[in-house]
Design an enzyme around this catalytic site. Structure first.
Site, PDB file in Angstrom:
ATOM      1  N   ASP A 144       0.721  -1.303  -0.103  1.00 33.57           N
ATOM      2  CA  ASP A 144       0.139   0.169  -0.015  1.00 33.57           C
ATOM      3  C   ASP A 144       0.882   1.154  -0.056  1.00 33.57           C
ATOM      4  O   ASP A 144       0.843   2.182   0.696  1.00 33.57           O
ATOM      5  CB  ASP A 144      -0.835   0.043   1.336  1.00 33.57           C
ATOM      6  N   ASP A 161       2.443   1.996   8.010  1.00 34.17           N
ATOM      7  CA  ASP A 161       1.410   1.319   7.689  1.00 34.17           C
ATOM      8  C   ASP A 161       1.705   0.139   6.671  1.00 34.17           C
ATOM      9  O   ASP A 161       1.301  -0.142   5.565  1.00 34.17           O
ATOM     10  CB  ASP A 161       0.547   2.367   6.731  1.00 34.17           C
TER      11      ASP A 161
HETATM   12  N1  LIG Z   1       5.080   5.500  14.160  1.00 36.30           N
HETATM   13  C1  LIG Z   1       4.406   6.683  13.987  1.00 36.30           C
HETATM   14  N2  LIG Z   1       5.012   7.985  14.406  1.00 36.30           N
HETATM   15  C2  LIG Z   1       4.403   9.206  13.919  1.00 36.30           C
HETATM   16  N3  LIG Z   1       3.078   9.248  13.210  1.00 36.30           N
HETATM   17  C3  LIG Z   1       2.793   8.152  12.855  1.00 36.30           C
HETATM   18  C4  LIG Z   1       3.285   6.716  13.037  1.00 36.30           C
HETATM   19  N4  LIG Z   1       2.465   5.765  12.575  1.00 36.30           N
HETATM   20  C5  LIG Z   1       1.612   6.404  11.837  1.00 36.30           C
HETATM   21  N5  LIG Z   1       1.449   7.716  12.116  1.00 36.30           N
HETATM   22  C6  LIG Z   1       0.616   8.691  11.628  1.00 36.30           C
HETATM   23  O1  LIG Z   1      -0.774   8.323  11.623  1.00 36.30           O
HETATM   24  C7  LIG Z   1      -1.443   8.050  10.284  1.00 36.30           C
HETATM   25  C8  LIG Z   1      -2.060   6.944  10.325  1.00 36.30           C
HETATM   26  O2  LIG Z   1      -1.121   5.787  10.507  1.00 36.30           O
HETATM   27  P1  LIG Z   1      -1.136   4.346   9.397  1.00 36.30           P
HETATM   28  O3  LIG Z   1      -1.100   4.869   8.029  1.00 36.30           O
HETATM   29  O4  LIG Z   1      -0.529   3.457  10.017  1.00 36.30           O
HETATM   30  O5  LIG Z   1      -2.740   4.057   9.787  1.00 36.30           O
HETATM   31  P2  LIG Z   1      -3.969   3.874   8.877  1.00 36.30           P
HETATM   32  O6  LIG Z   1      -5.065   3.098   9.698  1.00 36.30           O
HETATM   33  O7  LIG Z   1      -3.509   2.960   7.484  1.00 36.30           O
HETATM   34  O8  LIG Z   1      -4.506   4.890   8.520  1.00 36.30           O
HETATM   35  P3  LIG Z   1      -4.829   5.749   6.989  1.00 36.30           P
HETATM   36  O9  LIG Z   1      -5.953   5.053   6.402  1.00 36.30           O
HETATM   37  O10 LIG Z   1      -5.043   7.114   7.368  1.00 36.30           O
HETATM   38  O11 LIG Z   1      -3.663   5.409   6.107  1.00 36.30           O
HETATM   39  C9  LIG Z   1      -0.104   8.442   9.331  1.00 36.30           C
HETATM   40  O12 LIG Z   1      -0.478   8.945   8.210  1.00 36.30           O
HETATM   41  C10 LIG Z   1       0.727   9.068  10.017  1.00 36.30           C
HETATM   42  O13 LIG Z   1       0.715  10.485   9.939  1.00 36.30           O
HETATM   43 MG   LIG Z   2      -1.872   4.624   6.072  1.00 32.69          MG
END
Ligand SMILES: Nc1ncnc2c1ncn2[C@@H]1O[C@H](COP(=O)(O)OP(=O)(O)OP(=O)(O)O)[C@@H](O)[C@H]1O
Ligand SMILES: [Mg+2]
Length: 218
Positions: A144, A161
């Site tokens: 992704d 992610d």
């Molecule tokens: N380890 C981290 N440190 C800081 N910010 C983070 C971290 N992991 C994720 N984030 C923030 O949180 C957001 C969502 O995380 P992630 O992409 O892993 O989850 P998601 O459920 O896929 O959400 P989305 O559908 O928005 O992509 C990221 O876009 C980022 O801005």
């Molecule tokens: Mg994400």
């Protein structure tokens, strides 16, 4: 995502963690390409049936499975030296990860929010190629990949992610996922002005297939 602080007040030590909670019902899994799960071993069991029926119990199990999958993916990639947040622990449907950001709790921006200058853009591209090569050597692609799932902290690119990390060889759709990941990042870098011959999807795909021990057409 939640921001957590873990502290040892007596020692005056504290650090920040990112907590990622997989919620049942709301998570993308329910409307997402089932292709990610192909090539994964699933047992016929009471749990499987509950997940298929989407009962509360089943949905919680699905959420937990994604947390387990992301923790495993991050652990593997971290051990291989890939730029991912350090996975601290998983409890049920929650992951605790290294927080990528400043000590005051400001999270690092996603790549998509940046307007890098020429040199920085080339540097980020180089880091992106290195990171995807590292994954490909292990036989993986992100699954992704996009400018939304890349953070940039202090000039360093970090892949996030990763619950759907795809086994390029073992997953019947592995090649398609690899192609999609390559297309997505090349398109973003081109849109920011990186020359077409640098952000070249055919070239990157060829490189990654080679690193994964595959050749195009294989
Ligand atoms: N380890 C981290 N440190 C800081 N910010 C983070 C971290 N992991 C994720 N984030 C923030 O949180 C957001 C969502 O995380 P992630 O992409 O892993 O989850 P998601 O459920 O896929 O959400 P989305 O559908 O928005 O992509 C990221 O876009 C980022 O801005
Ligand atoms: Mg994400």
């Amino acid at each position: 995502m939640f921001l957590l602080e873990r502290a040892l007040p007596a020692a005056g030590r504290a650090f920040l963690m990112a907590a990622k909670r997989y919620r049942d019902g709301a998570h993308r899994l329910f409307h997402r390409d089932a292709g990610y799960l192909e090539g994964r071993r699933v047992r016929a069991s009471r749990e499987m049936r509950a997940m298929r029926r989407r009962s509360d119990f089943g949905r919680n199990l699905i959420a937990q499975q994604w947390a387990v999958a992301e923790f495993a993916a991050l652990s593997r990639l971290w051990a291989a030296g890939a730029p991912v947040p350090y996975p601290i622990q998983r409890v049920g449907t929650e992951l605790l990860l290294e927080f990528i950001g400043d000590a005051d709790g400001e999270a690092a921006p996603r790549l998509v929010q940046l307007r890098p200058g020429r040199r920085e853009l080339h540097d980020l591209w180089r880091q992106l190629v290195d990171a995807t090569v590292l994954l490909a050597r292990g036989g993986y692609t992100h699954g992704d990949l996009s400018a939304y799932n890349l953070l940039v902290h202090g000039g360093e690119l970090v892949l996030i992610d990763l619950p759907q990390l795809v086994d390029v060889v073992g997953n019947p759709q592995g090649l398609a996922f690899l192609q999609r990941d390559v297309q997505a990042v090349c398109a973003w870098f081109r849109s920011r002005g990186l020359p077409d011959d640098v952000a070249d999807p055919d070239g990157l795909l060829e490189l990654l297939l080679g690193e994964a021990g595959l050749r195009s057409g294989a």
